[in-house]
Write a protein that holds these residues in place. Structure first.
Motif: not given
Length: 433
Positions: A182-201
């Protein structure tokens, strides 16, 4: 004597300044050459050039020599039919473009050609590095299918898919977050990756971003407006497509609710667009028990109440004549212009889904009749004719189908479409529709 020598020197340098890339006559020729030489192909997608003798940066000797040595080259204009096919196939959006592929036509790299020799050379060098190091979508597809998964593999795979214009990466990003803390996924670059990937709502990756909503929203707002719109569309489309594919009625409202949330400053439009998502789901899975009554209410509420003048003002044939006379504040919302098409499409959907319920057929009749009142279109008459036929009003059906044929001929539509209309008319006449 000195003048002659000087002129010779000038001509010699001009010859060195500009050269030409050797282009193959066709893409198939380029593929054959690439297959035999094991070189990659560079497809140069150009923009129209109107001035004769115009030089491109690709004509500079340093660039042309590099591309002739390292690539099999093929050039096509973006407006050419082959050019359009390639643009669609590889998802090209910026022109002029350089599209690098291997002899199997797998994408290596697509990029803007650039505006100077250095950019062009760097593009080619990057493509060579990618090919030699295996940083290609096709290579990662094989790795994903055959190797043990890890965060790096999945991340590279997602990025290469997005670069190739493939944005249904929701399953991949849900798997990716399992390999991260969870800590790693709090990085802005990881947040952007999740956003850009089109995650399921409201899926796994989406909800992880939501754990720190303030930060996620802050990162999201740093992106350009168009990218934010694209991200929202990916989330909605991926969620709805998966709900339809799996016929997951519990997942369908997620796309609906997320759509509503994207219209936070316009509740009415958000409500309208979210309802459309659930109606599209019902139609796609052929849940007619829900689709017919809910669509009836929706169309009557949003489309049948629109004022005719708000649509006619937007007709291109009259808008130009009236624009100088109509004050800006009186001009209608552009969204009203397609109301006749939407009414016709709703009526046609009822017909295609096969209803024989007199109430729903009457609804469809009223919708397409309203579309015709708002705008004359031969396709509307074709819809009306077939609804009349389903309602067993055969004479009215034939009259309206003939009207559709006459209008189609008058506006000069394609012969194949006219023949299709005539075929329908003949079936109506013989009562074999």
């Amino acid at each position: 004597m000195k003048k002659i020598i000087l002129l010779s020197f000038i001509f010699f340098n001009v010859h060195l300044s500009f050269s030409q890339i050797k282009f193959q006559k066709s893409l198939s020729d380029a593929v054959k050459q690439a297959s035999s030489t094991k070189k990659s192909i560079c497809i140069h997608i150009t923009i129209p050039v109107y001035a004769k003798g115009t030089k491109s940066i690709m004509d500079q000797v340093s660039v042309s020599s590099f591309y002739n040595k390292n690539f099999i080259n093929y050039k096509v204009e973006m407006m050419d039919s082959v050019g359009r096919e390639l643009i669609n196939k590889y998802g090209v959006t910026v022109f002029p473009a350089s599209v690098f592929i291997d002899y199997k036509q797998n994408l290596i790299l697509k990029t803007s050609t650039g505006n100077n020799a250095e950019n062009a050379l760097n593009n080619g060098k990057t493509a060579l590095i990618r090919k030699n190091s295996g940083i290609m979508l096709s290579t990662h597809e094989e790795k994903y299918a055959n190797e043990k998964h890890n965060a790096k593999l999945i991340k590279n795979y997602i990025n290469l898919r997005m670069e190739a214009g493939i944005f249904d990466n929701a399953k991949l990003i849900d798997e990716y977050v399992d390999y991260k803390t969870i800590g790693e996924l709090n990085d802005p670059n990881e947040i952007i990756l999740i956003l850009r990937s089109g995650a399921y709502a409201f899926g796994k990756a989406f909800n992880i971003n939501g754990l720190n909503k303030t930060k996620t929203d802050s990162v999201f707002m740093t992106l350009p407006l168009q990218e934010r719109i694209d991200i929202n569309d990916r989330i909605i489309n991926n969620t709805q497509n998966e709900a339809i594919r799996t016929k997951n009625i519990a997942m369908a409202p997620a796309a609906m609710n997320f759509t509503r949330n994207t219209w936070s400053h316009n509740y009415n439009e958000g409500s309208k667009q979210s309802q459309l998502k659930i109606l599209n789901y019902y139609k796609a899975v052929k849940d007619t028990a829900n689709y017919y009554p809910q669509t009836s209410y929706f169309v009557d509420q949003y489309y049948m109440r629109v004022n005719a003048d708000s649509i006619r003002f937007q007709d291109p044939s009259i808008l130009g004549k009236m624009q100088s006379k109509v004050p800006t504040f009186n001009q209608p919302s552009p969204s009203n212009a397609n109301i006749p098409d939407l009414l016709n499409n709703a009526a046609w959907d009822f017909y295609v889904l096969g209803t024989r319920n007199k109430l729903y057929l009457s609804k469809a009749f009223l919708w397409v009749k309203r579309a015709i009142d708002l705008k004359q279109n031969f396709q509307y008459y074709d819809t009306l004719a077939q609804i009349f036929y389903r309602m067993e009003f055969y004479d009215e059906a034939l009259i309206n189908q003939n009207k559709a044929i006459d209008m189609a001929i008058e506006v000069g539509t394609s012969l194949s479409l006219i023949e299709s209309l005539k075929s329908t008319g003949q079936k109506i006449k013989e009562r074999k529709l």
